[in-house]
Design a protein around this motif. Sequence first.
Motif, PDB file in Angstrom:
ATOM      1  N   GLY A   1       0.843  -1.184  -0.101  1.00 42.01           N
ATOM      2  CA  GLY A   1       0.015  -0.009   0.062  1.00 42.01           C
ATOM      3  C   GLY A   1       0.646   1.226  -0.040  1.00 42.01           C
ATOM      4  N   MET A   2       1.911   1.164   0.409  1.00 43.11           N
ATOM      5  CA  MET A   2       3.021   2.329   0.341  1.00 43.11           C
ATOM      6  C   MET A   2       2.905   3.081  -1.056  1.00 43.11           C
ATOM      7  N   ARG A   3       2.941   4.294  -1.117  1.00 43.76           N
ATOM      8  CA  ARG A   3       2.979   5.143  -2.260  1.00 43.76           C
ATOM      9  C   ARG A   3       4.480   5.419  -2.798  1.00 43.76           C
ATOM     10  N   VAL A   4       4.955   4.732  -4.078  1.00 43.84           N
ATOM     11  CA  VAL A   4       6.504   4.732  -4.327  1.00 43.84           C
ATOM     12  C   VAL A   4       6.573   5.574  -5.593  1.00 43.84           C
ATOM     13  N   ALA A   5       7.478   6.467  -5.683  1.00 40.70           N
ATOM     14  CA  ALA A   5       7.830   7.311  -6.755  1.00 40.70           C
ATOM     15  C   ALA A   5       9.153   7.230  -7.175  1.00 40.70           C
TER      16      ALA A   5
ATOM     17  N   HIS B   1       1.809   0.971  -4.285  1.00 43.64           N
ATOM     18  CA  HIS B   1       1.262   1.828  -5.400  1.00 43.64           C
ATOM     19  C   HIS B   1       2.136   2.809  -5.963  1.00 43.64           C
ATOM     20  N   VAL B   2       2.318   2.804  -7.345  1.00 46.16           N
ATOM     21  CA  VAL B   2       3.323   3.485  -8.018  1.00 46.16           C
ATOM     22  C   VAL B   2       2.695   4.893  -8.412  1.00 46.16           C
ATOM     23  N   ALA B   3       3.378   5.960  -7.713  1.00 44.90           N
ATOM     24  CA  ALA B   3       2.880   7.148  -7.823  1.00 44.90           C
ATOM     25  C   ALA B   3       3.553   8.124  -9.142  1.00 44.90           C
TER      26      ALA B   3
ATOM     27  N   GLN C   1       7.426  -4.529 -10.886  1.00 41.24           N
ATOM     28  CA  GLN C   1       7.829  -5.325  -9.680  1.00 41.24           C
ATOM     29  C   GLN C   1       7.353  -4.859  -8.560  1.00 41.24           C
ATOM     30  N   ALA C   2       7.041  -3.471  -8.577  1.00 42.80           N
ATOM     31  CA  ALA C   2       6.675  -2.766  -7.020  1.00 42.80           C
ATOM     32  C   ALA C   2       5.229  -2.992  -7.149  1.00 42.80           C
TER      33      ALA C   2
END
Length: 340
Positions: free
Chosen positions: A261-265, A287-289, A280-281
Amino acid sequence: MLDDHHQPAMVDLPPQRATPEGPWPEGYPSGYAVVDVETTGLASHDRIVSAAVYRLTARGEVEDHWYSPVNPQRDPGPTWIHGLTTEMLRDAPLFEEIVDELAERLADRVLVAHNAVFDWTMLAREFARAERTPPVRQRLCTIRLAKELALPLPNHRLETLVGHFGVEQRRAHHALDDARVLAEAFRPSLHQAASRRLPLPLHPCRPITEWAQGPASSGDGQRARVGAAGAWRGWRPARRRPACPYPNPGRYEPGGRLVQGMRVAFSGDTSTDRELLEDQAVQAGLHVATSVSRLTSLLVTNAPEAMTSKLVRARAVGTPILDEAAFTHLLRDVAPAEGE
């Protein structure tokens, strides 16, 4: 007339302007390779259909130029943009057949392009497919340079930039002509930066070492007919991913685990092709931001010193920052979302 094979197409070289007197800033690059590529589309599986390079001296004077069409081994995509048809590319060389010539022209130079991240990314993918490492360590985007110089432009299209410097475009969206006009516009831009002793907006170029082979490839290593039966057709944008099913647990805690659930940019070049790394994420439950906000859990970058908009925003709001190696290590053991 531009030939259909990979010998350089001969055009009149632009007149060389006198360089301004005075010392040149220390630390400026010793040479540049102004590049333009035309492609079958914008996604990670798309291919280059033509490439051009203008080599410039340290002060932006033209040394020589080179152009080649490229057989993409698939449908050529938006022919209404680049003008290259199936028939025109049928007997063109494959990328691996021109890679040595191209590498020679890029070697030990800063890659210059308009929206340089696009041209560099497409080249990096093609070099990776050819199992070669591009001899490029830094790039310079002429859009970013125009902004640094505060040029009075209504927009940052290529035609607007070159028009500002009185450069005439002959064949828009032809790689050789786009590279020519950009080289002509880059020279006065470079001189303006030098006269004001501005640091150039150079960004590191990280070669791609891992990527997903797309369905467009022939897959057998042989020359494929462009548009042959069974080849992937069409010109598609990047695909949309399904929404992340997990709630955002908040920011990543340095030294801890990633949590579903973490938002990763992501910002800047990655050794793993960006779309594959994002896949992969997502598969790990993240979550890909596409941007950074106070809700972003983590920013992944290999160039923390770069002044990209995402990095500036991340520092402003306190978003944790990790490099690609640390992130991919954490991907191996992502904690389940609460309640899962």
